[in-house]
Design a protein around this motif. Sequence first.
Motif, mmCIF file in Angstrom:
data_model
loop_
_atom_site.group_PDB
_atom_site.id
_atom_site.type_symbol
_atom_site.label_atom_id
_atom_site.label_comp_id
_atom_site.label_asym_id
_atom_site.label_seq_id
_atom_site.Cartn_x
_atom_site.Cartn_y
_atom_site.Cartn_z
ATOM 1 N N GLY A 122 38.578 25.652 40.170
ATOM 2 C CA GLY A 122 38.739 26.726 41.160
ATOM 3 C C GLY A 122 40.197 26.963 41.528
ATOM 4 N N LEU A 123 40.437 28.113 42.179
ATOM 5 C CA LEU A 123 41.802 28.506 42.544
ATOM 6 C C LEU A 123 42.430 27.507 43.525
ATOM 7 C CD1 LEU A 123 44.131 30.548 42.602
ATOM 8 C CD2 LEU A 123 42.860 31.833 44.335
ATOM 9 N N GLY A 124 41.629 27.037 44.485
ATOM 10 C CA GLY A 124 42.161 26.075 45.457
ATOM 11 C C GLY A 124 42.634 24.813 44.756
ATOM 12 N N LEU A 130 51.003 33.835 43.459
ATOM 13 C CA LEU A 130 50.754 35.165 42.871
ATOM 14 C C LEU A 130 49.719 35.012 41.778
ATOM 15 C CD1 LEU A 130 54.180 34.912 43.198
ATOM 16 C CD2 LEU A 130 53.934 37.322 42.690
ATOM 17 N N LEU A 131 48.665 35.811 41.838
ATOM 18 C CA LEU A 131 47.655 35.803 40.776
ATOM 19 C C LEU A 131 48.016 36.924 39.799
ATOM 20 C CD1 LEU A 131 44.361 35.311 42.850
ATOM 21 C CD2 LEU A 131 46.073 33.627 42.151
ATOM 22 N N PRO A 132 48.414 36.553 38.578
ATOM 23 C CA PRO A 132 48.951 37.564 37.655
ATOM 24 C C PRO A 132 47.944 38.624 37.199
ATOM 25 C CG PRO A 132 49.412 35.323 36.873
ATOM 26 C CD PRO A 132 48.487 35.203 38.031
ATOM 27 N N ASP A 133 46.658 38.360 37.350
ATOM 28 C CA ASP A 133 45.643 39.373 37.006
ATOM 29 C C ASP A 133 45.807 40.634 37.843
ATOM 30 O OD1 ASP A 133 44.340 37.824 35.227
ATOM 31 O OD2 ASP A 133 42.525 37.525 36.432
ATOM 32 N N GLU A 134 46.332 40.431 39.047
ATOM 33 C CA GLU A 134 46.496 41.554 39.969
ATOM 34 C C GLU A 134 47.886 42.115 39.747
ATOM 35 O OE1 GLU A 134 44.344 42.784 42.145
ATOM 36 O OE2 GLU A 134 42.832 41.231 42.411
ATOM 37 N N LEU A 135 47.955 43.297 39.170
ATOM 38 C CA LEU A 135 49.261 43.929 38.939
ATOM 39 C C LEU A 135 49.546 44.857 40.114
ATOM 40 C CD1 LEU A 135 50.403 45.403 35.528
ATOM 41 C CD2 LEU A 135 51.322 46.087 37.714
ATOM 42 N N LYS A 155 33.260 40.750 45.800
ATOM 43 C CA LYS A 155 34.030 40.232 44.656
ATOM 44 C C LYS A 155 35.298 39.483 45.068
ATOM 45 C CE LYS A 155 35.034 43.342 41.497
ATOM 46 N NZ LYS A 155 35.367 44.676 40.946
ATOM 47 N N TYR A 156 35.635 39.535 46.352
ATOM 48 C CA TYR A 156 36.972 39.081 46.756
ATOM 49 C C TYR A 156 36.949 38.182 47.993
ATOM 50 C CZ TYR A 156 38.294 42.995 43.770
ATOM 51 O OH TYR A 156 38.441 43.858 42.707
ATOM 52 N N GLY A 157 38.157 37.645 48.323
ATOM 53 C CA GLY A 157 38.367 37.013 49.616
ATOM 54 C C GLY A 157 38.548 38.124 50.633
ATOM 55 N N ILE A 158 37.826 38.041 51.751
ATOM 56 C CA ILE A 158 37.832 39.134 52.742
ATOM 57 C C ILE A 158 38.377 38.637 54.090
ATOM 58 C CG2 ILE A 158 36.347 40.776 54.027
ATOM 59 C CD1 ILE A 158 36.555 41.505 51.041
ATOM 60 N N PRO A 162 44.486 40.711 47.767
ATOM 61 C CA PRO A 162 44.766 41.031 46.365
ATOM 62 C C PRO A 162 45.695 40.027 45.669
ATOM 63 C CG PRO A 162 46.153 42.362 47.768
ATOM 64 C CD PRO A 162 45.373 41.453 48.682
ATOM 65 N N GLY A 163 45.439 38.746 45.864
ATOM 66 C CA GLY A 163 46.141 37.746 45.049
ATOM 67 C C GLY A 163 47.614 37.543 45.354
ATOM 68 N N ARG A 164 48.036 37.779 46.594
ATOM 69 C CA ARG A 164 49.416 37.480 46.997
ATOM 70 C C ARG A 164 49.352 36.701 48.301
ATOM 71 N NH1 ARG A 164 49.490 39.188 42.708
ATOM 72 N NH2 ARG A 164 50.969 40.565 41.657
HETATM 73 C C1 G1P Z 1 40.456 35.216 43.577
HETATM 74 C C2 G1P Z 1 40.419 34.768 45.043
HETATM 75 C C3 G1P Z 1 39.996 35.930 45.947
HETATM 76 C C4 G1P Z 1 40.922 37.111 45.723
HETATM 77 C C5 G1P Z 1 40.910 37.503 44.236
HETATM 78 C C6 G1P Z 1 41.913 38.594 43.959
HETATM 79 O O1 G1P Z 1 39.125 35.470 43.144
HETATM 80 O O2 G1P Z 1 39.530 33.678 45.174
HETATM 81 O O3 G1P Z 1 40.032 35.523 47.285
HETATM 82 O O4 G1P Z 1 40.515 38.206 46.537
HETATM 83 O O5 G1P Z 1 41.248 36.381 43.409
HETATM 84 O O6 G1P Z 1 41.789 39.022 42.633
HETATM 85 P P1 G1P Z 1 38.709 35.519 41.584
HETATM 86 O O7 G1P Z 1 39.112 36.873 41.092
HETATM 87 O O8 G1P Z 1 39.471 34.417 40.905
HETATM 88 O O9 G1P Z 1 37.230 35.311 41.559
#
Ligand code: G1P
Length: 290
Positions: A110-112, A130-135, A170-173, A205-207
Amino acid sequence: MSFKPLRKAVLPVAGLGTRFLPATKAMPKEMLTVVDKPLIQYAVEEALEAGIEQIIFVTGRNKSALEDHFDISYELEDTMKARGKSLAILEGIRQKPGSPVYIRQQEPLGLGHAVWCAREIVGDEPFAVLLPDELMNGSPGFLKQMVEAYEKVGGNIVGALEVPDSETDKYGIISPGARDGRLVEVTALIEKPARGTAPSNLMIPGRYILQPEIMRILEGQEAGAGGEIQLTDAMAQLIGQQPFHGFTFDGQRYDCGDKAGYIQANLALALEREDIGPAVLAFARELIGR
Ligand code: G1P
């Protein structure tokens, strides 16, 4: 207010990229290109623009192309020099010698867990994730915009972006409190809430800009949504103990972890380019007219 400056960024890049198979069978998904740059480079440029001095890549097996990408390629550079070609295109991402760090997340927990794997290198300092999937296409870059806010309020800051109600699962809210311009107080966080239960439609959004105390929380963090150790769950425990804000994004976001989002990013960024934009636009118009 004065805070410890933000010098380090963690980029989790251990994911298998199964959504992009077969493209990602032998190649890291972070090397998929948007126009002519790999996805990872957009995140690295965003971090460097924000003043980050050290990038900590949390990688996994079969990710060596990432290390090569941020290294010097003598053969390529010598050949280009011999042919009188400019090396400028290779230089923007060069980091200080010995600066980038590559550590491995041995298991996909997991991300954590990925962020926690960077604890020894992060040490007792604030850090960005930074999550690189999110541009995030903005000017200045989104992390730089967040750093400016951090210099005013300190503590922890996560990116915040509105999504349609149909996507909140789909996301962290973020559960939002008082707003002050683009800053919003975070009163609670929930990872992938079931449909109809989200406290708002403000997603992360991954920042992230986080204080090092998160590492101690992650140490004991149990698995959450999807059976994974979630960064969002650990962050939720910091609320009330340290300042915690969301910061809304002023720019365009592309979810390149998703095929449609990835194609959209390619199209939008190609249209912004002087060299190929007009040709792509003409073709897009023709295609739509067919
Ligand atoms: C992760 C995080 C989520 C965040 C998202 C952004 O989720 O856990 O909180 O909103 O990235 O893309 P994942 O896409 O890895 O399921």
